[in-house]
Design a protein around this motif. Sequence first.
Motif, short mmCIF file in Angstrom:
data_model
loop_
_atom_site.label_atom_id
_atom_site.label_comp_id
_atom_site.label_asym_id
_atom_site.label_seq_id
_atom_site.Cartn_x
_atom_site.Cartn_y
_atom_site.Cartn_z
N HIS A 12 -8.02 6.51 0.85
CA HIS A 12 -7.55 7.28 0.73
C HIS A 12 -6.29 7.76 1.60
N ASN A 57 -13.58 14.25 1.72
CA ASN A 57 -13.53 14.77 2.21
C ASN A 57 -12.42 15.44 3.15
N HIS A 59 -9.66 17.30 5.26
CA HIS A 59 -9.45 17.07 6.81
C HIS A 59 -8.18 18.21 7.29
N HIS A 125 -4.95 15.09 0.55
CA HIS A 125 -5.04 13.79 0.65
C HIS A 125 -6.82 12.72 0.05
N HIS A 193 -10.92 2.54 10.22
CA HIS A 193 -10.18 2.82 11.09
C HIS A 193 -10.41 4.01 12.00
N GLU A 240 -16.37 7.70 7.02
CA GLU A 240 -16.29 8.84 5.73
C GLU A 240 -16.39 7.74 4.82
#
Length: 280
Positions: A12, A57, A59, A125, A193, A240
């Motif tokens: 995402h 999730n 942020h 996002h 990441h 994630e």
Amino acid sequence: MARITAGIGASHVPLIGRAIDTGDTLSDYWKPLFDGFNFTRKWIAEEKPDVIFLVYNDHATAFSLDMVPTFAIGCAETFEPADEGFGARPVPTVEGAPDLAWHVAQSVIQQDFDLTIVNKMDVDHGLTVPLSLMYGQPKKWPVKVIPFAVNVVVYPTPSGRRCYNLGKAIRNAVESFDKDLNVQIWGTGGMSHQLQGPRAGLINQEWDKRFLDRLADKPEELADIAHIEYIRETGSEGIEMVMWLVMRGALGDKVTELHRHYHVPASNTAVGHIVLESQS
Ligand code: DHB
Ligand code: FE
């Protein structure tokens, strides 16, 4: 009866949203990434799901550090886009499915998972980028969405095993809703990441591909992965991926993998994408 027919896993990354919103999808940098979603865009236009149960999730957009629910279900009629960084994306308001959301809340809480019920929430996002990847830039989203937020930002986060079992409870819940609905479940985020600190930019292609290889047929192995392994092998934000396990748990024992795409890099992230069809 409502049915969960299929699941999608997709990263995402906010910059993907920016590329779509600014019309940059055909550039040398972005085209190989977006080409990997062509199959799914065509497939979903034929599948025409009524509702997406969208596991993502937040942020620090809807929930600040003041309050961090582990699992939160969006029961509102609508959800407005909002975001960190570039700000709210120019995308339509997200329409909810409150009847089904309340039913899932009732059923899943009675199956001993503690959900936070949310009646007003903006979505960032984590939710809007996957919607844009699958549906492009419509004036109105062609599907209703139940936002389901999982805390993977503040430790302690829920384990992969708990997320996988939660998916099973969501399947039971949806299947006991007495309206004929084609429901898909999406898990967003990942893959490897790390956005901050000395290891910023970390990507682990080998680990990611082994995760994708096992998602359809060996989800139990993935459910055993400890949060410490996610951090060590996939960077601080690789956690994630536990949200993909909610998705997999909700598809039942037998699934068919219809499509897979893996692309490095998009922004700071290894982008993974998978489409799984439920066979049970
Ligand atoms: C990036 C990836 C994310 O998952 C996120 O939430 C924010 C930024 C990135 O790669 O830049
Ligand atoms: Fe993220």
